[in-house]
Each structure stands twice: as C-alpha cells, then as structure tokens.
Design an enzyme around this catalytic site. Structure first.
Site, PDB file in Angstrom:
ATOM      1  N   HIS A 115       0.817  -1.368   0.276  1.00  0.00           N
ATOM      2  CA  HIS A 115       0.041   0.251  -0.030  1.00  0.00           C
ATOM      3  C   HIS A 115       0.458   1.053   0.089  1.00  0.00           C
ATOM      4  O   HIS A 115       1.747   1.480   0.414  1.00  0.00           O
ATOM      5  CB  HIS A 115      -1.020   0.453   1.567  1.00  0.00           C
ATOM      6  CG  HIS A 115      -1.480  -1.131   1.362  1.00  0.00           C
ATOM      7  ND1 HIS A 115      -1.230  -1.716   2.683  1.00  0.00           N
ATOM      8  CD2 HIS A 115      -2.469  -2.208   1.053  1.00  0.00           C
ATOM      9  CE1 HIS A 115      -2.358  -2.762   2.955  1.00  0.00           C
ATOM     10  NE2 HIS A 115      -3.097  -2.952   1.471  1.00  0.00           N
ATOM     11  N   HIS A 149      -9.814   2.885  -1.278  1.00  0.00           N
ATOM     12  CA  HIS A 149      -8.354   3.910  -1.083  1.00  0.00           C
ATOM     13  C   HIS A 149      -7.619   4.727  -2.043  1.00  0.00           C
ATOM     14  O   HIS A 149      -7.032   3.247  -2.610  1.00  0.00           O
ATOM     15  CB  HIS A 149      -8.006   3.061   0.466  1.00  0.00           C
ATOM     16  CG  HIS A 149      -7.932   3.482   1.647  1.00  0.00           C
ATOM     17  ND1 HIS A 149      -7.762   1.897   2.329  1.00  0.00           N
ATOM     18  CD2 HIS A 149      -9.551   3.515   1.865  1.00  0.00           C
ATOM     19  CE1 HIS A 149      -8.300   2.510   3.327  1.00  0.00           C
ATOM     20  NE2 HIS A 149      -9.855   3.430   3.468  1.00  0.00           N
ATOM     21  N   HIS A 188       3.567  -5.207   3.778  1.00  0.00           N
ATOM     22  CA  HIS A 188       3.184  -6.092   4.927  1.00  0.00           C
ATOM     23  C   HIS A 188       3.243  -7.921   5.316  1.00  0.00           C
ATOM     24  O   HIS A 188       3.750  -8.022   4.082  1.00  0.00           O
ATOM     25  CB  HIS A 188       1.141  -6.283   5.001  1.00  0.00           C
ATOM     26  CG  HIS A 188       0.709  -4.530   5.781  1.00  0.00           C
ATOM     27  ND1 HIS A 188       0.583  -3.976   6.536  1.00  0.00           N
ATOM     28  CD2 HIS A 188       0.617  -3.665   4.943  1.00  0.00           C
ATOM     29  CE1 HIS A 188       0.443  -2.519   6.425  1.00  0.00           C
ATOM     30  NE2 HIS A 188       0.289  -2.425   5.414  1.00  0.00           N
ATOM     31  N   ARG A 211       3.877  -4.486   9.746  1.00  0.00           N
ATOM     32  CA  ARG A 211       4.893  -3.417   8.338  1.00  0.00           C
ATOM     33  C   ARG A 211       6.214  -3.781   8.800  1.00  0.00           C
ATOM     34  O   ARG A 211       6.175  -4.183   9.701  1.00  0.00           O
ATOM     35  CB  ARG A 211       4.526  -2.206   9.169  1.00  0.00           C
ATOM     36  CG  ARG A 211       2.495  -1.586   9.427  1.00  0.00           C
ATOM     37  CD  ARG A 211       2.803  -0.404   9.371  1.00  0.00           C
ATOM     38  NE  ARG A 211       1.320   0.148   9.391  1.00  0.00           N
ATOM     39  CZ  ARG A 211       0.342   1.629   9.102  1.00  0.00           C
ATOM     40  NH1 ARG A 211       1.670   2.653   9.821  1.00  0.00           N
ATOM     41  NH2 ARG A 211      -0.540   1.526   9.830  1.00  0.00           N
TER      42      ARG A 211
HETATM   43 CU    CU Z   1      -0.972  -1.024   4.601  1.00  0.00          CU
HETATM   44 ZN    ZN Z   2      -6.786   0.417   1.449  1.00  0.00          ZN
END
Ligand code: CU
Ligand code: ZN
Ligand code: NAG
Ligand code: NAG
Length: 220
Positions: A115, A149, A188, A211
């Site tokens: 991400h 997102h 992750h 993370r």
């Molecule tokens: Cu993330």
């Molecule tokens: Zn997200």
C-alpha cells in the site's frame, strides 16, 4: 483568425455523474499568449463519493518550449525483520498511470499487502506512516475497485524470499491532489483481503497484519 484562436481556447466539458440523470454543461476559458498547438493540455478527473464522479478536473498545461518530461520517483524500503526493497516509480504524463517497478526481498512465500500510506513520517518506524492514503474517504478495497483508498495497491507475491514488483495504477499520481510523493510504500506481513474479509478491519486495512518494511517516496 489565427491570432484569435491563439488567444482564446474554449473548452467545453460535459460533466456526467453516474448517480443521476443530470448533465451539466460547463465552459472553461483559458487565455493563452501562445498558439494552442504549441502546448499540451492534460485533464484528469477524480471521483468524489461512492458511485458519483467528481466534477472537479485537474488541468495541466504544458510549456510551449519544453516537452512533457516523464516524472520518476524512488522508494527504498527497510524494516526491522530483514525485509528490504527498492521500488522505482514512473509516470509519463500527469494523466497517465504510475508504474511501480522493483523488488522486495526477505519475504515469506505468498501474498503480502502492498500500500501507499498517508505520511512519510518514520519517527517510530513504519507505524508512523499512518493509515492508507485515502483522500476521498472511501472504504478499503482492491486495486480494481471503483471506490477504494487511493493507496490500495493490493498484494505482491514472493517466491524464494523475493517479490518482483511490477504494478501499474491509474489512481495514484506523482503530481496533483493524488500525488504520493513524500508518502510511504508499506509491505505487510500478511495477504490483503482486498476488503472482502469477514473481520471489521477488512474495510480499513484489508487485515494485512504487521508492517514488515516501508520507505518514503522521493522524487528521482
Ligand atoms: Cu498498508
Ligand atoms: Zn486501504
Ligand atoms: C524494472 O526493474 C528491473 C530490475 O528491477 C529492470 O531490469 C527493468 O529494466 C525495469 N523496467 C522498467 C520499465 O523500468
Ligand atoms: C510522527 O509520528 C509520530 C508517531 O509515530 C507522532 O508522534 C509524531 O507527531 C509524528 N510527527 C509529525 C510531525 O506529525
């Protein structure tokens, strides 16, 4: 006649919102000193609410002298569990997708959430980068979801410790309101369930666990 055209460009933009039958007609007048043909104009439209297309456009006008230059950025990923990576990001023009290309090493075999997180703050390690980059206040989702997102890039897959990353994404950008410059890439521990999981966290984080590594995205 030529002069007149050179001075005024009238762009009529038809705006349609998929949620209603209304169509708005709007005129944007751009005054120019140079003939239009010497300039590149790029328009980029972003979404606003679930299933409603925004009527806000980002319009970029290129220089008449300098050709559009591809923008590049780089992120060096590090963590405290031996996971490392180097990702190079490129974008041809403000209205084209961003390519993320590189490798992440030290991973267990399988899928790992990948991400863009909100900040480039690494004060207390990857946790300080905050939540997923989400300027439109959408739920977490898969990269192919219409509402997600902006930072949701899905998963990368590792084999023999190495993930070769090659992701193309049309929502993130290296310029404008969706710019990810100065934010962070996070890898992750677990697979991102893409918002399809049964736990509450699924629509926030994809339930991707800890993370493992992160890095700030900086202009190259
Ligand atoms: Cu993330
Ligand atoms: Zn997200
Ligand atoms: C992607 O990265 C690999 C190495 O990590 C490199 O060989 C390749 O040229 C890169 N491709 C592009 C399009 O940048
Ligand atoms: C950076 O993150 C830490 C928490 O991890 C927070 O305490 C701090 O305020 C953040 N720094 C800034 C400048 O926001």
């Amino acid at each position: 006649m030529g002069n007149f055209l050179g001075l005024l460009v009238i762009m009529t933009i038809l705006l349609a919102s998929s949620g209603s039958a209304w169509r708005h007609k709007r005129q944007v007048v751009i005054q120019q000193r140079q003939p239009v043909s010497d300039r590149s104009v790029y328009a980029r439209r972003n979404f606003a609410q679930p299933d409603v297309v925004s009527d806000i456009y980002e319009v970029y006008v290129g220089s008449s002298k300098v050709p559009a230059v591809m923008r590049s950025a780089v992120a060096i990923l590090k963590g405290d569990k031996g996971v490392e990576g180097l990702i190079v990001l490129t974008q041809e023009r403000p209205d084209t997708p961003v390519l993320l290309n590189g490798t992440v090493t030290g991973l267990t075999t399988g899928l790992h959430g990948f991400h863009i997180h909100q900040t480039g703050n690494l004060t207390n390690g990857c946790i300080s980068t905050g939540p997923h980059f989400n300027p439109y206040m959408q739920p977490h989702g898969s990269p192919s979801d219409r509402n997600r997102h902006i930072g949701d890039l899905g998963n990368i897959e590792a084999m023999n410790g190495v993930a070769n990353v090659r992701v193309m994404d049309p929502l993130i950008s290296l310029t404008g309101v969706n710019s990810i410059i100065g934010r962070a890439i996070v890898v992750h521990e677990k697979e991102d369930d893409l918002g399809r999981g049964s736990v509450d966290d699924s629509l926030k984080t994809g339930n991707a666990g800890g993370r493992l590594a992160c890095g700030i995205i900086g202009l190259a």
